[in-house]
Design an enzyme around this catalytic site. Structure first.
Site, PDB file in Angstrom:
ATOM      1  N   ASP A  38      53.318 -19.269  70.527  1.00 32.29           N
ATOM      2  CA  ASP A  38      52.826 -18.436  69.424  1.00 32.29           C
ATOM      3  C   ASP A  38      53.178 -16.979  69.673  1.00 32.29           C
ATOM      4  OD1 ASP A  38      51.570 -20.747  68.527  1.00 32.29           O
ATOM      5  OD2 ASP A  38      49.698 -19.714  68.046  1.00 32.29           O
ATOM      6  N   CYS A  63      47.303 -16.746  61.461  1.00 34.38           N
ATOM      7  CA  CYS A  63      45.847 -16.842  61.588  1.00 34.38           C
ATOM      8  C   CYS A  63      45.267 -15.578  62.216  1.00 34.38           C
ATOM      9  CB  CYS A  63      45.455 -18.027  62.476  1.00 34.38           C
ATOM     10  SG  CYS A  63      45.960 -19.640  61.859  1.00 34.38           S
ATOM     11  N   TYR A  94      45.393 -33.694  70.741  1.00 39.75           N
ATOM     12  CA  TYR A  94      45.375 -33.244  72.144  1.00 39.75           C
ATOM     13  C   TYR A  94      43.951 -33.088  72.678  1.00 39.75           C
ATOM     14  CZ  TYR A  94      45.339 -29.024  69.285  1.00 39.75           C
ATOM     15  OH  TYR A  94      45.074 -28.098  68.303  1.00 39.75           O
ATOM     16  N   ASN A 105      40.072 -13.942  51.927  1.00 39.70           N
ATOM     17  CA  ASN A 105      40.868 -12.861  51.349  1.00 39.70           C
ATOM     18  C   ASN A 105      39.976 -11.639  51.213  1.00 39.70           C
ATOM     19  OD1 ASN A 105      43.203 -14.393  50.952  1.00 39.70           O
ATOM     20  ND2 ASN A 105      42.724 -14.846  48.809  1.00 39.70           N
ATOM     21  N   HIS A 152      43.401 -16.949  51.911  1.00 42.20           N
ATOM     22  CA  HIS A 152      44.689 -17.337  52.479  1.00 42.20           C
ATOM     23  C   HIS A 152      44.880 -16.956  53.939  1.00 42.20           C
ATOM     24  CE1 HIS A 152      45.410 -17.489  48.128  1.00 42.20           C
ATOM     25  NE2 HIS A 152      46.307 -18.401  48.420  1.00 42.20           N
ATOM     26  N   GLU A 187      52.494 -19.744  65.079  1.00 40.80           N
ATOM     27  CA  GLU A 187      53.378 -20.630  65.827  1.00 40.80           C
ATOM     28  C   GLU A 187      54.843 -20.268  65.578  1.00 40.80           C
ATOM     29  OE1 GLU A 187      51.291 -21.663  63.443  1.00 40.80           O
ATOM     30  OE2 GLU A 187      49.922 -23.200  64.220  1.00 40.80           O
TER      31      GLU A 187
END
Length: 222
Positions: A38, A63, A94, A105, A152, A187
């Site tokens: 990331d 994020c 995992y 938002n 978002h 990512e």
């Protein structure tokens, strides 16, 4: 100190300096977890151009990450807990429960999805996090007035000491840099349909002059 430990500390120091200066860092969470890299950057410096750069050079889900304590102060809860109460499965392959606490938002955004909108939401979230550390009640009220849900920008809550995902690793790095728990993570996919392989990510980090650290590196700070 062994040569390996010396290299680890030098790498960590480079990452801390970069994060403090508002430059990106890359974090690899390990082969036994997501096996993803990331980009991480402090949230208060994020501009529309930053979001565009991350979108074009990373391509994953952008994020906002803070601690679970701050998230709960703002009135959020882990979405995994919300859905588990309704009988849904909420554990990742995992083994961890996801860190998502909400999607928001800022009220001044237009659609929420644009680079300018996401940058605004992220910077304003960073302000609310700083307020939460000083005035929890004031921060909760500010969050209620200034943001709408769903939106978002995903908000992640780090379970530091219990979980070793990118959320927690980035927050540990921010703490070591003397920064509030307010970072952005995304990512690195690049041109791949899967995660960018770690060897390729190392080459990318080298070409961009960005420090790349691993879970094992960051654990020395925990």
């Amino acid at each position: 100190m062994t040569r390996k430990n010396e290299f680890t500390m030098q790498n960590i120091e480079r990452a801390i300096s970069a994060l403090k200066a508002g430059r990106p860092v890359m974090i690899y969470d390990g082969d036994d977890r997501e096996a993803e890299v990331d980009f991480v950057i402090r949230a208060d410096v994020v501009s529309p151009a930053t979001v565009q750069w991350l979108r074009e050079n990373a391509g994953g889900l952008l994020c906002f990450a803070t601690t679970r304590e701050v998230g709960k102060t703002l009135g959020l809860e882990f979405l995994s807990e919300y859905y588990r109460r309704r009988g849904f499965h909420s554990t990742a392959p995992y083994g961890d429960e996801p860190a998502f606490m909400g999607y928001v938002n800022h009220i001044k955004t237009k659609t929420g999805i644009r680079d300018s909108d996401k940058a605004l939401t992220i910077r304003e979230l960073a302000k609310v996090v700083e307020l939460a550390l000083k005035d929890p009640e004031g921060a909760r009220e500010a969050f209620r007035r200034q943001f709408y849900l769903p939106g978002h920008v995903p908000v992640l809550g780090g379970r530091i000491g219990e979980r070793w995902g990118h959320t927690e690793l980035s927050l540990i790095l921010a703490r070591a840099a003397g920064l509030p728990p307010a970072v952005v993570i995304i990512e690195v996919l690049g041109r791949h349909t899967e995660a960018m392989p770690i060897d390729e990510a190392r080459e990318l980090a080298k070409s961009l002059g960005i420090p790349l650290v691993t879970t094992e590196d960051v654990k020395v700070l925990a």
